[in-house]
Design a protein around this motif. Structure first.
Motif, PDB file in Angstrom:
ATOM      1  N   SER A  87      -0.760   4.452   0.425  1.00  0.00           N
ATOM      2  CA  SER A  87      -1.525   5.541   1.048  1.00  0.00           C
ATOM      3  C   SER A  87      -2.533   4.930   2.019  1.00  0.00           C
ATOM      4  O   SER A  87      -2.853   3.732   1.924  1.00  0.00           O
ATOM      5  CB  SER A  87      -2.285   6.357  -0.002  1.00  0.00           C
ATOM      6  OG  SER A  87      -3.306   5.552  -0.578  1.00  0.00           O
ATOM      7  N   ARG A 117       3.442   0.720   3.007  1.00  0.00           N
ATOM      8  CA  ARG A 117       3.161  -0.325   4.014  1.00  0.00           C
ATOM      9  C   ARG A 117       3.097  -1.683   3.309  1.00  0.00           C
ATOM     10  O   ARG A 117       2.436  -1.817   2.265  1.00  0.00           O
ATOM     11  CB  ARG A 117       1.787  -0.117   4.691  1.00  0.00           C
ATOM     12  CG  ARG A 117       1.589   1.219   5.372  1.00  0.00           C
ATOM     13  CD  ARG A 117       2.431   1.374   6.627  1.00  0.00           C
ATOM     14  NE  ARG A 117       2.070   2.594   7.338  1.00  0.00           N
ATOM     15  CZ  ARG A 117       2.571   3.808   7.084  1.00  0.00           C
ATOM     16  NH1 ARG A 117       3.456   3.972   6.121  1.00  0.00           N
ATOM     17  NH2 ARG A 117       2.177   4.850   7.802  1.00  0.00           N
ATOM     18  N   THR A 167      -4.753   1.401   1.771  1.00  0.00           N
ATOM     19  CA  THR A 167      -4.859   0.407   2.850  1.00  0.00           C
ATOM     20  C   THR A 167      -6.326   0.103   3.144  1.00  0.00           C
ATOM     21  O   THR A 167      -6.717  -1.052   3.326  1.00  0.00           O
ATOM     22  CB  THR A 167      -4.128   0.913   4.109  1.00  0.00           C
ATOM     23  OG1 THR A 167      -2.728   0.973   3.816  1.00  0.00           O
ATOM     24  CG2 THR A 167      -4.352   0.004   5.308  1.00  0.00           C
ATOM     25  N   ASP A 218       4.963   6.598   3.208  1.00  0.00           N
ATOM     26  CA  ASP A 218       3.588   6.114   3.045  1.00  0.00           C
ATOM     27  C   ASP A 218       3.508   4.646   2.617  1.00  0.00           C
ATOM     28  O   ASP A 218       2.424   4.116   2.406  1.00  0.00           O
ATOM     29  CB  ASP A 218       2.843   6.992   2.029  1.00  0.00           C
ATOM     30  CG  ASP A 218       2.647   8.411   2.549  1.00  0.00           C
ATOM     31  OD1 ASP A 218       2.849   8.627   3.767  1.00  0.00           O
ATOM     32  OD2 ASP A 218       2.307   9.290   1.746  1.00  0.00           O
ATOM     33  N   GLY A 225       1.073   3.959  14.231  1.00  0.00           N
ATOM     34  CA  GLY A 225       0.929   4.598  12.922  1.00  0.00           C
ATOM     35  C   GLY A 225       1.099   3.667  11.733  1.00  0.00           C
ATOM     36  O   GLY A 225       1.211   4.114  10.592  1.00  0.00           O
ATOM     37  N   ALA A 226       1.101   2.373  11.989  1.00  0.00           N
ATOM     38  CA  ALA A 226       1.298   1.428  10.880  1.00  0.00           C
ATOM     39  C   ALA A 226       0.088   1.411   9.950  1.00  0.00           C
ATOM     40  O   ALA A 226       0.219   1.095   8.765  1.00  0.00           O
ATOM     41  CB  ALA A 226       1.557   0.028  11.425  1.00  0.00           C
ATOM     42  N   GLY A 227      -1.098   1.707  10.487  1.00  0.00           N
ATOM     43  CA  GLY A 227      -2.302   1.716   9.655  1.00  0.00           C
ATOM     44  C   GLY A 227      -3.370   0.734  10.124  1.00  0.00           C
ATOM     45  O   GLY A 227      -4.288   0.403   9.363  1.00  0.00           O
ATOM     46  N   LYS A 228      -3.283   0.305  11.369  1.00  0.00           N
ATOM     47  CA  LYS A 228      -4.265  -0.655  11.905  1.00  0.00           C
ATOM     48  C   LYS A 228      -5.670  -0.054  11.905  1.00  0.00           C
ATOM     49  O   LYS A 228      -6.649  -0.717  11.552  1.00  0.00           O
ATOM     50  CB  LYS A 228      -3.850  -1.102  13.321  1.00  0.00           C
ATOM     51  CG  LYS A 228      -2.452  -1.738  13.361  1.00  0.00           C
ATOM     52  CD  LYS A 228      -2.025  -2.134  14.766  1.00  0.00           C
ATOM     53  CE  LYS A 228      -1.795  -0.981  15.704  1.00  0.00           C
ATOM     54  NZ  LYS A 228      -0.694  -0.073  15.297  1.00  0.00           N
ATOM     55  N   THR A 229      -5.751   1.218  12.300  1.00  0.00           N
ATOM     56  CA  THR A 229      -7.071   1.864  12.316  1.00  0.00           C
ATOM     57  C   THR A 229      -7.549   2.116  10.884  1.00  0.00           C
ATOM     58  O   THR A 229      -8.730   1.914  10.576  1.00  0.00           O
ATOM     59  CB  THR A 229      -7.027   3.171  13.129  1.00  0.00           C
ATOM     60  OG1 THR A 229      -6.631   2.864  14.474  1.00  0.00           O
ATOM     61  CG2 THR A 229      -8.386   3.845  13.156  1.00  0.00           C
ATOM     62  N   ALA A 230      -6.639   2.508  10.006  1.00  0.00           N
ATOM     63  CA  ALA A 230      -7.014   2.718   8.593  1.00  0.00           C
ATOM     64  C   ALA A 230      -7.575   1.421   8.006  1.00  0.00           C
ATOM     65  O   ALA A 230      -8.574   1.431   7.272  1.00  0.00           O
ATOM     66  CB  ALA A 230      -5.790   3.186   7.789  1.00  0.00           C
ATOM     67  N   GLU A 288      -6.484  -4.258  17.434  1.00  0.00           N
ATOM     68  CA  GLU A 288      -5.215  -3.556  17.201  1.00  0.00           C
ATOM     69  C   GLU A 288      -4.225  -3.952  18.294  1.00  0.00           C
ATOM     70  O   GLU A 288      -4.612  -4.214  19.424  1.00  0.00           O
ATOM     71  CB  GLU A 288      -5.430  -2.030  17.217  1.00  0.00           C
ATOM     72  CG  GLU A 288      -6.342  -1.567  16.095  1.00  0.00           C
ATOM     73  CD  GLU A 288      -6.255  -0.068  15.824  1.00  0.00           C
ATOM     74  OE1 GLU A 288      -5.186   0.541  16.000  1.00  0.00           O
ATOM     75  OE2 GLU A 288      -7.290   0.493  15.433  1.00  0.00           O
ATOM     76  N   TRP A 289      -2.967  -3.958  17.964  1.00  0.00           N
ATOM     77  CA  TRP A 289      -1.902  -4.372  18.901  1.00  0.00           C
ATOM     78  C   TRP A 289      -2.126  -5.799  19.380  1.00  0.00           C
ATOM     79  O   TRP A 289      -1.809  -6.152  20.517  1.00  0.00           O
ATOM     80  CB  TRP A 289      -1.797  -3.414  20.098  1.00  0.00           C
ATOM     81  CG  TRP A 289      -1.286  -2.076  19.697  1.00  0.00           C
ATOM     82  CD1 TRP A 289      -2.052  -0.979  19.402  1.00  0.00           C
ATOM     83  CD2 TRP A 289       0.081  -1.676  19.498  1.00  0.00           C
ATOM     84  NE1 TRP A 289      -1.250   0.076  19.021  1.00  0.00           N
ATOM     85  CE2 TRP A 289       0.066  -0.319  19.085  1.00  0.00           C
ATOM     86  CE3 TRP A 289       1.306  -2.326  19.611  1.00  0.00           C
ATOM     87  CZ2 TRP A 289       1.234   0.383  18.787  1.00  0.00           C
ATOM     88  CZ3 TRP A 289       2.462  -1.614  19.337  1.00  0.00           C
ATOM     89  CH2 TRP A 289       2.418  -0.281  18.926  1.00  0.00           C
ATOM     90  N   SER A 346       0.849  -1.185   0.000  1.00  0.00           N
ATOM     91  CA  SER A 346       0.000   0.000   0.000  1.00  0.00           C
ATOM     92  C   SER A 346       0.884   1.234   0.000  1.00  0.00           C
ATOM     93  O   SER A 346       1.951   1.253   0.620  1.00  0.00           O
ATOM     94  CB  SER A 346      -0.888  -0.011   1.252  1.00  0.00           C
ATOM     95  OG  SER A 346      -1.436   1.274   1.466  1.00  0.00           O
TER      96      SER A 346
HETATM   97  N1  LIG Z   1      -0.032   3.219   3.228  1.00  0.00           N
HETATM   98  C1  LIG Z   1      -0.592   3.694   4.354  1.00  0.00           C
HETATM   99  N2  LIG Z   1      -1.503   2.921   5.015  1.00  0.00           N
HETATM  100  C2  LIG Z   1      -2.050   3.374   6.165  1.00  0.00           C
HETATM  101  N3  LIG Z   1      -1.780   4.564   6.739  1.00  0.00           N
HETATM  102  C3  LIG Z   1      -0.888   5.353   6.106  1.00  0.00           C
HETATM  103  C4  LIG Z   1      -0.261   4.962   4.905  1.00  0.00           C
HETATM  104  N4  LIG Z   1       0.576   5.945   4.509  1.00  0.00           N
HETATM  105  C5  LIG Z   1       0.484   6.902   5.423  1.00  0.00           C
HETATM  106  N5  LIG Z   1      -0.397   6.572   6.389  1.00  0.00           N
HETATM  107  C6  LIG Z   1      -0.693   7.407   7.563  1.00  0.00           C
HETATM  108  O1  LIG Z   1      -0.260   6.680   8.697  1.00  0.00           O
HETATM  109  C7  LIG Z   1      -1.188   6.878   9.755  1.00  0.00           C
HETATM  110  C8  LIG Z   1      -1.801   5.545  10.145  1.00  0.00           C
HETATM  111  O2  LIG Z   1      -2.620   5.776  11.240  1.00  0.00           O
HETATM  112  P1  LIG Z   1      -3.498   4.673  11.932  1.00  0.00           P
HETATM  113  O3  LIG Z   1      -4.212   5.405  13.020  1.00  0.00           O
HETATM  114  O4  LIG Z   1      -4.292   3.925  10.943  1.00  0.00           O
HETATM  115  O5  LIG Z   1      -2.340   3.730  12.535  1.00  0.00           O
HETATM  116  P2  LIG Z   1      -2.476   2.690  13.722  1.00  0.00           P
HETATM  117  O6  LIG Z   1      -1.651   1.514  13.318  1.00  0.00           O
HETATM  118  O7  LIG Z   1      -3.900   2.447  14.038  1.00  0.00           O
HETATM  119  O8  LIG Z   1      -1.754   3.456  14.911  1.00  0.00           O
HETATM  120  P3  LIG Z   1      -1.943   3.257  16.493  1.00  0.00           P
HETATM  121  O9  LIG Z   1      -0.985   2.191  16.905  1.00  0.00           O
HETATM  122  O10 LIG Z   1      -1.562   4.599  17.045  1.00  0.00           O
HETATM  123  O11 LIG Z   1      -3.362   2.894  16.768  1.00  0.00           O
HETATM  124  C9  LIG Z   1      -2.234   7.862   9.275  1.00  0.00           C
HETATM  125  O12 LIG Z   1      -1.818   9.153   9.619  1.00  0.00           O
HETATM  126  C10 LIG Z   1      -2.173   7.672   7.759  1.00  0.00           C
HETATM  127  O13 LIG Z   1      -2.568   8.797   7.042  1.00  0.00           O
END
Ligand SMILES: Nc1ncnc2c1ncn2[C@@H]1O[C@H](COP(=O)(O)OP(=O)(O)OP(=O)(O)O)[C@@H](O)[C@H]1O
Ligand SMILES: [Mg+2]
Length: 139
Positions: free
Chosen positions: A6, A133, A10, A131, A34-39, A104-105, A4
């Motif tokens: 963006s 992943r 994701t 960006d 910030g890996a993107g788990k919530t995304a 998550e986690w 991914s």
């Molecule tokens: N390829 C990508 N996939 C997902 N998120 C991305 C990507 N590139 C950049 N980002 C950015 O990375 C961040 C991912 O945030 P997200 O809240 O989804 O992470 P998370 O793994 O849930 O973090 P946390 O551990 O804090 O819960 C967002 O700011 C998003 O815009």
């Protein structure tokens, strides 16, 4: 392994993945801050008719419930590093229910997850850009 570049991509990958899910499934999301788990969770939620903006971060509530075509239980085990299995007993009602659990986690509570969960790993690779992943789904 999927790639991914963006947050939107994701979510799109997650939507596609969500087609394979059925009631009772458990999705263990692992990956750093910030890996993107919530995304990813937002994409799954959207597939089931839940608006992405309803999906928050259950860091303090431990679990959020979203009702769509089916019910999603969204867990955040960030603060559960090093806790014993006993203190996670309350989760069983969710794990063995008819909703879909996304955690998550999940790496923090691997030992308390029922066998048969689906693992989704999100990994950054700084040399490939901020960006980027790598998304690995292990079924
Ligand atoms: N390829 C990508 N996939 C997902 N998120 C991305 C990507 N590139 C950049 N980002 C950015 O990375 C961040 C991912 O945030 P997200 O809240 O989804 O992470 P998370 O793994 O849930 O973090 P946390 O551990 O804090 O819960 C967002 O700011 C998003 O815009
Ligand atoms: Mg998150």
């Amino acid at each position: 392994m999927l790639e991914s570049r963006s947050a939107a991509e994701t979510s799109q990958i997650a939507k596609e993945f969500a087609k394979t899910l059925k009631p009772g499934d458990i999705v263990a999301l692992s990956g750093d801050l910030g890996a993107g788990k919530t995304a990813f969770t937002k994409g799954v939620a959207e597939f089931f008719g839940i608006p992405a903006d309803e999906v928050g971060s259950p860091t303090f509530t431990m679990v959020n419930q979203y009702d769509g075509d089916l019910t999603i239980y969204h867990f955040d085990a960030y603060r559960l590093e090093n806790v014993g299995a006993d203190s996670c007993d309350w989760m069983d009602d969710y794990f063995f229910g008819d909703g879909i659990c996304l955690i998550e986690w999940a790496q923090n509570i691997k030992d308390v997850l029922p066998k048969g969960y689906i693992e989704v790993k999100l990994d950054k690779a700084p040399e490939k850009g901020d960006d980027y992943r790598a998304i690995t789904i292990i079924n």
